[in-house]
Motif scaffolding. Structure first.
Motif: not given
Ligand SMILES: NC(=O)N[C@@H](CC(=O)O)C(=O)O
Length: 408
Positions: A301-313
């Motif tokens: 039931x969980x939506x797909x997707x993850x945070x990325x902006x603060x860790x990308x570099x």
């Protein structure tokens, strides 16, 4: 204003422009052109509980970004001049990064009828990138029409490559791990079939096609082939697809559920090789914030997707190495070029706008989801120790981050 102690030397900024760089005064902090994200979900309008233009902009600035392209799968969908102008205005009000709206390709992302591409291009938001991301433009005739349409103003269609008939009910990568866990698989061929079709269409029409979040070794091969034909095809890879594999699903922790899914180690290595040899043009975060209700539930039931902006570099440095010139290309120059952004992605040189990210490569820090600027908590790196962090970010000379903290 002077920015001291950087890898290029002391940078002098006046009126938002770099006016001098003194290479005699170098330091240990890595100076990069302000990063540009080609693929960010800001969730406003509609899901301000998960993210707003302002909170996402702050997360971006903390990650070293000075511009982000906001995906169109909001509510209402960004498929009219009115909605893209609203997002653009909210970005200006927040003033932390340049927010460039992406317009939907089809009305309501429904894949049935072209949205008002021309009106969005002519609007104050000056849209050049169009995407139904989250959904594939699966009808080949509509995809062809969209490519023909955007050619008129040198726009680009950014395709979420997923043949929907091959991924119905899919939960994770199709393969031995999915079989073991009893989860329905999302096969590599569902991505590759659309990429094969769309590079042929782009070649036929002579228009620009961009492939979002490439995730398989086969996709890299197809894009390499398309580029060898001289077709106008570009591609992005996410930091999470450069690092994480399907094995992460083993404990059914939905923070690792993402679209396209995490794949195999062979895919990870092919994506890194594709980035190194220029087949993949850039790194884009696919920052996809989701509320606790939508994410912290059972896997299916969980939506797909993850945070990325603060860790990308930090993740890109960890996976690709400290290749600063290449990183400036992958995370700033190339995405700015693909999106047609003005005044972003320019090299750190006298006369360039002072869009600057200062990265301290020595700092070690542990990712704490509760300490992030994003309104959501769904980082796949919670508890992980990362090396290197953004110390400061400048948008046209104005500090948006100083000493690792947002200034506003
Ligand atoms: N990348 C993701 O896993 N999620 C995206 C949309 C999508 O591509 O499904 C989102 O908007 O949440």
């Amino acid at each position: 204003m002077k920015i001291e102690g950087t890898s290029v030397g002391e940078i002098t900024v006046e009126d938002g422009v770099i006016v001098a760089i003194d290479p005699a005064k170098k330091g240990a902090l890595v100076a990069l052109p302000g990063l540009v994200d080609l693929h960010t979900h800001l969730r406003e309008p509609g899901r301000e509980d998960a993210e707003t233009v302002e909170s996402g902009s702050r997360a971006a600035a903390l990650g070293g970004y000075t511009a982000v392209c906001a995906m169109a799968n909001t509510s209402p969908v960004a498929d009219t001049a009115g909605v893209v102008e609203q997002v653009w205005r909210l970005g200006r009000e927040a003033g932390l990064v340049d927010v460039q709206p992406i317009g939907a390709v089809t009305v309501g992302l429904a894949g049935e009828q072209l949205a008002e591409l021309g009106a969005m291009a002519d609007s104050a938001a000056r849209v050049r990138v169009f995407s139904d991301d989250g959904h594939c433009v699966s009808d080949p005739r509509l995809m062809r029409r969209a490519l023909e349409y955007v050619k008129a103003f040198d726009g680009v269609v950014a395709q979420h490559a997923e043949e929907p008939r091959l991924t119905s009910g899919a939960q994770m990568n199709e393969g031995v791990v999915a079989a073991r866990l009893g989860l329905t698989g999302w096969p590599a061929v569902a991505e590759e079939a659309i990429i094969a079709r769309d590079v042929l269409l782009a070649g036929h029409v002579g228009a620009r096609l961009h492939i979002c979040h490439v995730s398989t070794a086969g996709s890299v091969e197809l894009i390499r082939w398309a580029k060898s034909k001289g077709w106008r095809v570009t591609a992005e890879v996410t930091p999470h697809h450069l690092l994480l594999t399907e094995e992460r699903a083993t404990h059914y922790d939905p923070v690792f559920k993402v679209n396209p899914p995490l794949r195999t180690q062979a895919d990870v290595l092919a994506l890194r090789a594709g980035l190194l040899d220029g087949t993949i043009d850039c790194v884009a975060t696919d920052h996809a914030p989701h509320s606790v209700e939508d994410k912290e539930c059972e896997w299916a039931n969980a939506r797909p997707g993850m945070l990325g902006l603060e860790t990308a570099l930090a993740i890109v440095v960890q996976t690709m190495g400290p290749l600063w010139d290449r990183i400036a290309e992958w995370m700033s120059a190339a995405p700015a070029r693909i999106a047609g952004l003005r005044g972003q992605g320019e090299p750190l040189a006298v006369g360039s706008p002072a869009n600057i990210a200062i990265f301290d490569p020595g700092v070690r820090w542990t990712v704490d989801p509760t300490a992030m600027a994003s309104r959501s908590r769904n980082t796949p790196y919670a508890g992980m120790e990362l090396r290197g962090r953004i110390e400061a970010t400048y948008l046209r000379g104005e500090p948006t981050v100083l000493n690792g903290k947002a200034t506003r």
